[in-house]
Enzyme design. Sequence first.
Site, PDB file in Angstrom:
ATOM      1  N   ARG A 144      16.604  17.113  20.562  1.00 46.74           N
ATOM      2  CA  ARG A 144      16.377  15.826  19.902  1.00 46.74           C
ATOM      3  C   ARG A 144      15.032  15.241  20.330  1.00 46.74           C
ATOM      4  O   ARG A 144      14.507  15.576  21.397  1.00 46.74           O
ATOM      5  CB  ARG A 144      17.487  14.841  20.243  1.00 46.74           C
ATOM      6  N   LYS A 204      22.520  12.768  25.056  1.00 42.58           N
ATOM      7  CA  LYS A 204      23.221  11.497  24.895  1.00 42.58           C
ATOM      8  C   LYS A 204      24.163  11.254  26.063  1.00 42.58           C
ATOM      9  O   LYS A 204      24.776  12.173  26.589  1.00 42.58           O
ATOM     10  CB  LYS A 204      24.012  11.494  23.575  1.00 42.58           C
ATOM     11  N   HIS A 225      13.342  15.433  13.417  1.00 36.34           N
ATOM     12  CA  HIS A 225      14.725  15.856  13.195  1.00 36.34           C
ATOM     13  C   HIS A 225      14.808  17.014  12.200  1.00 36.34           C
ATOM     14  O   HIS A 225      15.752  17.806  12.246  1.00 36.34           O
ATOM     15  CB  HIS A 225      15.566  14.677  12.709  1.00 36.34           C
ATOM     16  N   ARG A 269      14.838  20.099  14.101  1.00 32.96           N
ATOM     17  CA  ARG A 269      16.181  20.391  14.644  1.00 32.96           C
ATOM     18  C   ARG A 269      17.032  21.060  13.569  1.00 32.96           C
ATOM     19  O   ARG A 269      17.743  22.048  13.839  1.00 32.96           O
ATOM     20  CB  ARG A 269      16.816  19.096  15.128  1.00 32.96           C
ATOM     21  N   HIS A 323      25.987  18.996  20.772  1.00 31.62           N
ATOM     22  CA  HIS A 323      26.937  18.243  19.970  1.00 31.62           C
ATOM     23  C   HIS A 323      28.245  18.049  20.736  1.00 31.62           C
ATOM     24  O   HIS A 323      28.702  18.959  21.434  1.00 31.62           O
ATOM     25  CB  HIS A 323      27.248  18.974  18.659  1.00 31.62           C
ATOM     26  N   TYR A 361      25.649  22.552   9.206  1.00 35.67           N
ATOM     27  CA  TYR A 361      24.589  23.532   8.982  1.00 35.67           C
ATOM     28  C   TYR A 361      25.077  24.790   8.294  1.00 35.67           C
ATOM     29  O   TYR A 361      24.265  25.587   7.829  1.00 35.67           O
ATOM     30  CB  TYR A 361      23.918  23.886  10.310  1.00 35.67           C
TER      31      TYR A 361
END
Length: 293
Positions: free
Chosen positions: A146, A168, A236, A239, A262, A271
Amino acid sequence: MLELFQNYLEKEKRCSPHTVLAYINDLEQMFSFFEIDGSDLKAIRELNPAMIRGFSVHAMKTGLDPKSIHRKLSSGRTFYRFLMAKNLVETSPFAQIKGPKVSKRIPEFVQKHEINSDRVDRLFDSNIYGFRDKLIFEMLYQTGMRLSELIGLKETDVSGNSIKVTGKRNKQRIIAIGQTLAQDLEAFMRLKHDEGISLEFLFFTDSEKKLYPKFVYRKINFYLSQLTTLNKKSPHIMRHTFATQMLNEGIGLEVLKEILGHANLSATQVYTHNSFEQINSIYKSAHPRGHKT
């Protein structure tokens, strides 16, 4: 109440400043619609499902994107769960609320032939800033990390053929990198030190300060503009490109999930819509009528 909630997000959940700001902005917009003060617990207790539905309908009529409405409703649910955990309210007016239908958008990505190494290598200047830009570009493309993770990288996070990434909620993961990229990073750090740049962060701006989102966005947008005609040319997209190409090369969803950081497999499954190249290849080799005779 909002101040307490903000402190909870920052100190207990350890959300990023961007995430905290998004939560607070969403709640302030809803409170403004209801004409109540975010510190008025009595008014907050009096909100009911009919009022929340009214807000959702109003937001739709004003043209707000369904995905944005869902995010605001999610912010409200999280806020009331916090209040309930603190025994400040008994129920949540958001509990049974469903947002508007959101159409699933397939992530855009750069085609493999558009981003081959010969085309990419010609884009960058032959000084330390061009070297930096090349490595920023390659790090996003070769790791799928990210934007915030790239910005937060420190020199100490690079170790041979692997990089430690802080994602995150400060969750860390290790990402493998290729030998060429590893060697380039080592050479870049040597050059950086030779130039007297002592910043602990791996990458830096033209003024030798820590990267910030708009700086990276402008760089990636500029270079992608020379490679692809996609409407979106953002970090992004890199990514998305990484994830799609990895699936096309046969990587499993569970492995890709771990690489991307994730929390849930459902975030990775989006995806699979883009991996037709791999599916088509398997079909042609596996089905008796899939290949030419």
